[in-house]
Design a protein around this motif. Structure first.
Motif, PDB file in Angstrom:
ATOM      1  N   LEU A  30       0.831  -1.199   0.000  1.00 33.29           N
ATOM      2  CA  LEU A  30       0.000   0.000   0.000  1.00 33.29           C
ATOM      3  C   LEU A  30       0.868   1.253   0.000  1.00 33.29           C
ATOM      4  CD1 LEU A  30      -2.767   1.399   0.234  1.00 33.29           C
ATOM      5  CD2 LEU A  30      -2.628   1.030   2.708  1.00 33.29           C
ATOM      6  N   LEU A  31       1.908   1.238   0.799  1.00 37.18           N
ATOM      7  CA  LEU A  31       2.829   2.368   0.853  1.00 37.18           C
ATOM      8  C   LEU A  31       3.497   2.582  -0.506  1.00 37.18           C
ATOM      9  CD1 LEU A  31       5.087   3.284   3.730  1.00 37.18           C
ATOM     10  CD2 LEU A  31       6.082   3.105   1.468  1.00 37.18           C
ATOM     11  N   ALA A  32       3.928   1.498  -1.146  1.00 34.89           N
ATOM     12  CA  ALA A  32       4.546   1.614  -2.471  1.00 34.89           C
ATOM     13  C   ALA A  32       3.561   2.204  -3.484  1.00 34.89           C
ATOM     14  CB  ALA A  32       5.048   0.250  -2.939  1.00 34.89           C
ATOM     15  N   TRP A  33       2.296   1.797  -3.388  1.00 35.97           N
ATOM     16  CA  TRP A  33       1.290   2.347  -4.297  1.00 35.97           C
ATOM     17  C   TRP A  33       1.085   3.839  -4.047  1.00 35.97           C
ATOM     18  CZ3 TRP A  33      -2.941  -2.009  -3.784  1.00 35.97           C
ATOM     19  CH2 TRP A  33      -2.510  -3.153  -4.463  1.00 35.97           C
ATOM     20  N   CYS A  34       1.133   4.251  -2.788  1.00 33.49           N
ATOM     21  CA  CYS A  34       1.011   5.685  -2.475  1.00 33.49           C
ATOM     22  C   CYS A  34       2.181   6.456  -3.071  1.00 33.49           C
ATOM     23  CB  CYS A  34       0.929   5.894  -0.965  1.00 33.49           C
ATOM     24  SG  CYS A  34      -0.640   5.368  -0.239  1.00 33.49           S
ATOM     25  N   GLU A  35       3.382   5.908  -2.951  1.00 31.80           N
ATOM     26  CA  GLU A  35       4.542   6.570  -3.557  1.00 31.80           C
ATOM     27  C   GLU A  35       4.404   6.641  -5.067  1.00 31.80           C
ATOM     28  OE1 GLU A  35       8.545   7.123  -1.786  1.00 31.80           O
ATOM     29  OE2 GLU A  35       8.292   4.945  -1.576  1.00 31.80           O
ATOM     30  N   ALA A  36       3.908   5.573  -5.684  1.00 31.62           N
ATOM     31  CA  ALA A  36       3.718   5.565  -7.130  1.00 31.62           C
ATOM     32  C   ALA A  36       2.754   6.673  -7.561  1.00 31.62           C
ATOM     33  CB  ALA A  36       3.204   4.200  -7.589  1.00 31.62           C
TER      34      ALA A  36
END
Length: 126
Positions: free
Chosen positions: A31-37
């Protein structure tokens, strides 16, 4: 400056798969990686030639579980800019079967800094 990205949770996105827990639900690291993306998608069109952005600070509250097969929409909206620094409010919502936004899955803030790509990499010595 904002962007919305939509993802479908797969087995590879679960807490069990990414090592952040033992349940087959959306893992916080994914989820965090998706937010960064989403923040990258928001800022990319504004970057000068030869520049990129790097994440420097993340604050994320994971509020609700999402099952495998669920769709999640991530919104990143710039809320502050100061020189090279950009701060984004991020939120994630489940997408209901009818396509409308469902429950809030997460909210937080991501800070990015605009850097010259070559200079940044040269400092790493590689």
């Amino acid at each position: 400056m904002e962007a919305t990205l939509t993802f479908t949770v797969t087995d590879a996105d679960t807490a069990l798969a990414v090592g952040s827990g033992s349940l087959p639900v959306l893992g916080t690291p994914r989820l965090l990686a998706w937010c960064e993306a989403a923040t990258c998608a928001a800022i990319d069109a504004e970057l000068p030639e030869g520049s990129t952005s790097v994440g420097t600070r993340i604050e994320l509250e994971h509020l609700a579980a999402t099952a495998v097969g669920g769709d999640v929409a991530i919104l990143a909206r710039q809320v502050h800019a100061d020189g090279r620094l950009r701060r984004f409010a991020v939120s994630a919502r489940d997408i209901a079967p009818d396509g409308r936004p469902g429950k809030v899955v997460a909210s937080g803030e991501v800070t990015r800094v605009v850097v010259d790509t070559e200079r940044f990499l040269a400092r790493l010595g590689g």
